[in-house]
Every structure is written in C-alpha cells, then in structure tokens.
Scaffold this motif. Structure first.
Motif, PDB file in Angstrom:
ATOM      1  N   SER A  30       0.739  -1.152  -0.101  1.00 33.22           N
ATOM      2  CA  SER A  30      -0.052   0.045   0.211  1.00 33.22           C
ATOM      3  C   SER A  30       0.722   1.425   0.038  1.00 33.22           C
ATOM      4  O   SER A  30       0.479   2.302  -0.496  1.00 33.22           O
ATOM      5  N   SER A  31       1.997   1.201   0.685  1.00 31.50           N
ATOM      6  CA  SER A  31       2.949   2.441   0.657  1.00 31.50           C
ATOM      7  C   SER A  31       3.372   2.832  -0.908  1.00 31.50           C
ATOM      8  O   SER A  31       4.390   3.909  -0.714  1.00 31.50           O
ATOM      9  N   ASP A  45       3.036   3.844  -4.852  1.00 29.70           N
ATOM     10  CA  ASP A  45       2.196   4.943  -5.517  1.00 29.70           C
ATOM     11  C   ASP A  45       1.144   4.021  -6.346  1.00 29.70           C
ATOM     12  O   ASP A  45       1.332   2.915  -6.458  1.00 29.70           O
ATOM     13  N   LYS A  46      -0.226   4.593  -6.572  1.00 28.94           N
ATOM     14  CA  LYS A  46      -1.114   3.818  -7.275  1.00 28.94           C
ATOM     15  C   LYS A  46      -0.722   2.962  -8.508  1.00 28.94           C
ATOM     16  O   LYS A  46      -1.183   2.072  -8.898  1.00 28.94           O
ATOM     17  N   ALA A  47      -0.025   3.629  -9.125  1.00 23.46           N
ATOM     18  CA  ALA A  47       0.557   3.044 -10.724  1.00 23.46           C
ATOM     19  C   ALA A  47       1.107   1.640 -10.503  1.00 23.46           C
ATOM     20  O   ALA A  47       1.145   0.939 -11.473  1.00 23.46           O
ATOM     21  N   ASN A  48       1.850   1.445  -9.232  1.00 22.27           N
ATOM     22  CA  ASN A  48       2.486   0.107  -9.104  1.00 22.27           C
ATOM     23  C   ASN A  48       1.737  -0.677  -8.059  1.00 22.27           C
ATOM     24  O   ASN A  48       2.282  -1.712  -7.844  1.00 22.27           O
ATOM     25  N   GLY A  49       0.566  -0.352  -7.629  1.00 23.44           N
ATOM     26  CA  GLY A  49      -0.184  -1.250  -6.817  1.00 23.44           C
ATOM     27  C   GLY A  49      -0.532  -0.716  -5.458  1.00 23.44           C
ATOM     28  O   GLY A  49      -1.269  -1.478  -4.827  1.00 23.44           O
ATOM     29  N   GLY A  50      -0.048   0.686  -5.210  1.00 27.19           N
ATOM     30  CA  GLY A  50      -0.063   1.034  -3.864  1.00 27.19           C
ATOM     31  C   GLY A  50      -1.704   1.994  -3.866  1.00 27.19           C
ATOM     32  O   GLY A  50      -2.318   1.837  -4.601  1.00 27.19           O
ATOM     33  N   GLU A  71       2.193   9.223  -4.107  1.00 23.45           N
ATOM     34  CA  GLU A  71       3.628   9.248  -4.333  1.00 23.45           C
ATOM     35  C   GLU A  71       3.989   7.745  -3.615  1.00 23.45           C
ATOM     36  O   GLU A  71       3.527   7.362  -2.793  1.00 23.45           O
ATOM     37  N   ASN A  72       5.178   7.259  -4.377  1.00 26.17           N
ATOM     38  CA  ASN A  72       5.773   6.119  -3.795  1.00 26.17           C
ATOM     39  C   ASN A  72       6.765   6.405  -2.941  1.00 26.17           C
ATOM     40  O   ASN A  72       7.637   6.872  -2.912  1.00 26.17           O
ATOM     41  N   TYR A  73       6.264   5.902  -1.456  1.00 28.86           N
ATOM     42  CA  TYR A  73       7.255   6.104  -0.461  1.00 28.86           C
ATOM     43  C   TYR A  73       8.275   4.948  -0.258  1.00 28.86           C
ATOM     44  O   TYR A  73       9.337   5.059   0.526  1.00 28.86           O
ATOM     45  N   LYS A 101      11.930  14.377   4.076  1.00 29.79           N
ATOM     46  CA  LYS A 101      11.301  14.889   2.878  1.00 29.79           C
ATOM     47  C   LYS A 101       9.761  15.026   2.942  1.00 29.79           C
ATOM     48  O   LYS A 101       9.097  16.016   2.083  1.00 29.79           O
ATOM     49  N   TYR A 102       8.985  14.230   3.749  1.00 24.82           N
ATOM     50  CA  TYR A 102       7.690  14.216   3.857  1.00 24.82           C
ATOM     51  C   TYR A 102       7.038  15.082   4.918  1.00 24.82           C
ATOM     52  O   TYR A 102       7.747  14.859   6.171  1.00 24.82           O
ATOM     53  N   ASP A 103       5.861  15.266   4.868  1.00 23.25           N
ATOM     54  CA  ASP A 103       5.021  16.080   6.083  1.00 23.25           C
ATOM     55  C   ASP A 103       5.000  15.022   7.015  1.00 23.25           C
ATOM     56  O   ASP A 103       4.857  15.431   8.431  1.00 23.25           O
ATOM     57  N   VAL A 104       4.569  13.773   6.677  1.00 21.71           N
ATOM     58  CA  VAL A 104       4.202  12.744   7.476  1.00 21.71           C
ATOM     59  C   VAL A 104       5.495  11.720   8.115  1.00 21.71           C
ATOM     60  O   VAL A 104       6.060  11.369   7.330  1.00 21.71           O
ATOM     61  N   GLN A 105       5.570  11.796   9.456  1.00 24.33           N
ATOM     62  CA  GLN A 105       6.707  10.711   9.645  1.00 24.33           C
ATOM     63  C   GLN A 105       6.900   9.643   9.383  1.00 24.33           C
ATOM     64  O   GLN A 105       7.931   8.961   9.031  1.00 24.33           O
ATOM     65  N   TYR A 106       5.724   8.920   9.371  1.00 25.14           N
ATOM     66  CA  TYR A 106       5.712   7.421   8.834  1.00 25.14           C
ATOM     67  C   TYR A 106       6.286   7.282   7.540  1.00 25.14           C
ATOM     68  O   TYR A 106       6.783   6.395   7.159  1.00 25.14           O
ATOM     69  N   SER A 107       5.912   8.371   6.602  1.00 28.41           N
ATOM     70  CA  SER A 107       6.501   8.314   5.099  1.00 28.41           C
ATOM     71  C   SER A 107       8.038   8.312   5.160  1.00 28.41           C
ATOM     72  O   SER A 107       8.603   7.528   4.377  1.00 28.41           O
ATOM     73  N   ASN A 108       8.598   9.151   5.871  1.00 32.38           N
ATOM     74  CA  ASN A 108      10.022   9.449   6.032  1.00 32.38           C
ATOM     75  C   ASN A 108      10.501   8.344   6.557  1.00 32.38           C
ATOM     76  O   ASN A 108      11.659   7.659   6.185  1.00 32.38           O
ATOM     77  N   VAL A 109       9.769   7.419   7.660  1.00 32.92           N
ATOM     78  CA  VAL A 109      10.398   6.169   8.259  1.00 32.92           C
ATOM     79  C   VAL A 109      10.313   5.270   7.033  1.00 32.92           C
ATOM     80  O   VAL A 109      11.447   4.325   6.919  1.00 32.92           O
ATOM     81  N   TRP A 110       9.431   5.139   6.136  1.00 32.86           N
ATOM     82  CA  TRP A 110       9.176   3.864   5.168  1.00 32.86           C
ATOM     83  C   TRP A 110      10.219   4.248   4.084  1.00 32.86           C
ATOM     84  O   TRP A 110      10.701   3.347   3.680  1.00 32.86           O
ATOM     85  N   ALA A 111      10.303   5.451   3.706  1.00 30.97           N
ATOM     86  CA  ALA A 111      11.606   5.825   2.806  1.00 30.97           C
ATOM     87  C   ALA A 111      12.914   5.431   3.040  1.00 30.97           C
ATOM     88  O   ALA A 111      13.550   4.858   2.581  1.00 30.97           O
TER      89      ALA A 111
END
Length: 464
Positions: free
Chosen positions: A181-182, A184-189, A193-195, A373-383
């Motif tokens: 899910s993390s 982007d939609k084009a890849n099945g998320g 944006e792809n995190y 890079k991102y406003d949401v902490q979890y997005s940065n952690v996943w990146a």
C-alpha cells in the motif's frame, strides 16, 4: 448486618465505576494504537508473557488509560464522600448533613437503575470494540466449527522434499509492517507518491507474487495479522489460533495455552532445514521472547537467537542502551553483515532470518538516516526503511556466498498504524482488502509458473 451489606454495595459500586472507566480508556488507547488488528491478537497476548514489550507502549497505556481512569475515580469519590460533603454541609446548610444530602441527590436511584446503567455502559463498549476489533465475530468463530485446516492444510512431513547435492543458503528478511500500500497507485499502492521506491524496484526486478498485474502482494488471513502470528503463517503455513493442529489425529487440542509447547503438531521451515543440516539463525533488534517468538523458533528448527538481550550480554551495545523496541535497524543491518560472514565461513548451509523494527507503529522510529522529505513522519520512516533494505541486498550481492543464496524479503503483516492508513483500513476492492503484504524473491533458482494474478495469503509463503 444492613450496615455491612451497605458498605459492600458501595465497594462493588466503586469497583464497577473504575472497571468501566478503565475499559473505556483502554479501548480508546487500543483504537489509537492497534486500530487494524483482530481480537485474536488481544486474546493471544493475554495468554503470553509480556516480556519484551516496548517501554514506550507501556508508558503510553499508563498515561492515556490507567491514569485518567484513576483520576476520574478519585474525582467521583471526592464528590460523593469526602471534602465536598463537609464543605457543602457547612456552607449551604449550616451543618445539616441530612438536608445537604437531600439537595445534592433529589432522589436515590434503586439498585436496578444502576444495573441498567452499567449494562448500557458495557454494551456500548462491546459495540465499539466489535466495530474496531471484531469481538463478536471472534466469539462466533469460537462457537462455530471450521474445517478449513482439516481440508486445506498439507503437513510438510507428508511431502517428499528433495534437496540438491549442494544445498542453497537462505536469507529471509522479515520487514515489520511492510505492505505494498505504501507504493504509488501506478505500482499497486494507494498513495499518489511512492514512499518505498527501492522496494518497488526490487520487486520488479525479481519474483514478486501479486493478486493482479501490479505489485500488490499477499492477503493477511485471520489469526495471521500480528508479528508472531505472521511469522508462524509464513514459516509453517498455519494461522496462529489458541489451539494446535494435531497431524496424527487430524484434530485440535489446546496445548498453546501451556506456552512451553509452541505448536507441537506443526512442521515448519526451520524443522525441515534443521533436518537437512542447516544452521538456523534469527537476528532481531528487540527482546525476542516477546509473544513467544523464542519458544517457537527454538522448538521448530533449533534456531540460534541473537536479539537485543544477547547484544547487551556480548557487549555489542552498551548495557543501558535502548531505543524504540531495543536497538534500531541501522545497527541491525550492521550486525547482520557480521553474522552472515561468520555463517558463510562455516561448513554448513545456513538459513539466516532477521526481523526489522523501525517501521513498527505508531509512526515508526526516526533514525539518524531518515530523510525529512515528507510532512508525515511514517512516510519518512518508510522511505528510510526502503533505502536500507536495498543497500543491504546490494551488499549481499557483492559477497562470495550470494551465488548459492536465495534472498526473500516479506512483510510480516499490514501496518497497525491506524492514523496513517485510516481511510484504507476497511476499504474493499473486488471483494478483498486493498492492503496487502509485500514480497519478493531474489536469486531464485527456479521461476514460477504464474507470478501475477494469484489469489493467496501470507500462509502460502511457506510452501513457496
């Protein structure tokens, strides 16, 4: 006699008040911290020792559930019995306590009123708990009998598995809460944006099973949605229920509750590889005893466990060092390189497993390498997690043992971060949950007949 009954009644009343308050705040805390689990996990962990639980989670529960319940109880007691009575009786009624009590409580509700009150309160809690954790479904499943395991489960002991003369090494990287899910939609998320771009690229370049033509992944079946349950599902092909499958009788027993015997009737990946002379090894940055993980892996494959506790014992980290659930993934990957080189220098084929932890909810752990890079902490952690696992795979590819080694990267379950995936947790797509678990198989000696368009769960990782 009447006075004694009255005192007992008051005590029972206050106990009921406190329990209802504690249950209310506990439910709120659970919804905020575990908004994407089933009631199976709650029941399972109530039957397991809680050693190894993150201190932050314990502190969070005390602050947001236990303390508010205790505070409101004392507030209620102070209004009912303590300084308020003497103060109001003096100020308002000149010391006439009887008259004061009449003004404070115009009527005295009978016992059945309070019984209905508490019943309604508890009923509301049950309804809310069912909405979040499926408590009623869980209760119904305990009553109704299912033949799923009996009809679908194939015991590995009955399957002839032929190993090559030169046995391949296996590296299993279990990524905490890793789901497709993390992307982007084009890849099945599900995001714009792809995190996890590096993980996406690894899946594209290697074998990655999916329900569609995109990079979706595996569905999480019931009783497979938390870490130890996911590890059991992916290494034994069974859900983790509070019963054991008995291969001999085809039935079940309740030996799970004994804890000392963890799924004694199952044949796991570790069991198979131990029999073939493999050195089974598991590396984790937390206390591995949590949830019965040590019991499962030592009883099924005689794994050598190297975790947060052993790291302190051997001086790999300071005695007072602790972040998140133990030590962070930066250290985990460094330790993994050391252990792999040591295993590769031995005379046995190895099965090396490791479990990451930085992406655990809530919001994940921000290490020194995490981007901003991102406003949401979890997005940065996943990146950060995506970049780290990719770098680790690149390191493995440079090693002499890689040619004869298969690397498997799988998520254990979908993330329990209820805020991050709030709008997606219960969405449906073609009759299935949108969120699925990540998987990729690197340097596989064989190619699958059909890689995409497969309907499967995390339990299918085991025979795969």
């Amino acid at each position: 006699m009447k006075k004694g009954i009255k005192i007992i009644g008051k005590i029972l009343f206050q106990i009921s008040v406190f329990l209802c308050l504690l249950l209310s705040f506990s439910l709120l805390w659970a919804k905020n911290n575990y908004g994407n689990i089933g009631f199976e996990e709650i029941v399972f962990h109530l039957n397991m020792p809680l050693e190894g639980t993150s201190e932050e989670f314990v502190q969070s529960y005390i602050k947001t559930a236990l303390c508010p319940a205790v505070f409101l109880l004392f507030l209620e007691l102070s209004v009912m019995y303590f300084p308020a009575k003497s103060m109001y009786s003096l100020v308002i009624n000149g010391g006439n306590k009887k008259e004061w009590r009449w003004k404070l409580w115009p009527f005295r509700p009978p016992v059945f009123f309070w019984a209905l009150f508490f019943a309604a309160w508890l009923g509301g809690l049950v309804y809310s708990a069912d909405e979040c954790f499926g408590i009623i479904t869980y209760a119904r499943n305990q009553i109704e009998q299912s033949n799923f395991i009996k009809e679908e489960y194939v015991d590995a002991k009955d399957v002839k598995i032929k190993f090559p003369e030169k046995k391949r090494n296996l590296i299993c990287i279990y990524m905490e809460s890793a789901e497709t899910s993390s992307q982007d939609k084009a890849n099945g998320g599900v995001f714009d944006e792809n995190y996890i771009p590096e993980m996406t690229q690894l899946a594209k370049e290697n074998v990655s099973f999916s329900h569609s033509k995109l990079l979706e992944g595996a569905v999480v079946a019931p009783a497979c949605g938390w870490t130890i349950a996911a590890l059991v599902a992916e290494t034994a092909g069974l859900p983790l229920k509070l019963f054991e499958y008995n291969a001999a009788s085809g039935g079940t027993d309740n030996s799970m509750g004994k804890y000392e015997a963890f799924m004694p009737g199952a044949t796991s990946l570790g069991d198979i590889l131990e029999k073939e002379g493999y050195h089974n090894y598991f590396l984790a940055g937390s206390k591995f005893k949590f949830g019965g993980r040590t019991s499962y892996f030592t009883q099924h494959g005689n794994y050598e466990i190297w975790d947060y506790v052993r790291a302190k014992e051997e001086g790999a980290i300071p005695q007072d060092y602790r972040v998140w659930w133990g030590f962070e993934d930066i250290k985990l990957y460094d330790f993994a390189k050391e252990k792999l080189l040591s295993l590769a220098s031995g005379d046995k084929p190895f099965n090396f497993s490791m479990l990451t932890v930085d992406t655990h909810h809530q919001d994940g752990y921000v290490c020194e390498r995490c981007p901003d890079k991102y406003d949401v902490q979890y997005s940065n952690v996943w990146a950060c997690a995506s970049a780290q696992v990719n770098e680790f795979v690149e390191w493995i590819k440079q090693q002499d043992f890689y040619e004869n080694t298969t690397v498997v990267i799988v998520g254990d379950h979908c993330s329990m971060d209820s805020d991050y995936y709030a709008e997606l947790s219960y969405d449906k797509h073609n009759g299935e949950t949108v969120r699925k678990v990540y998987n990729t198989f690197i340097n596989s000696p064989i190619q699958p007949i059909r890689e995409k368009g497969r309907s499967f769960t995390t339990m299918d990782i085991f025979p795969t």
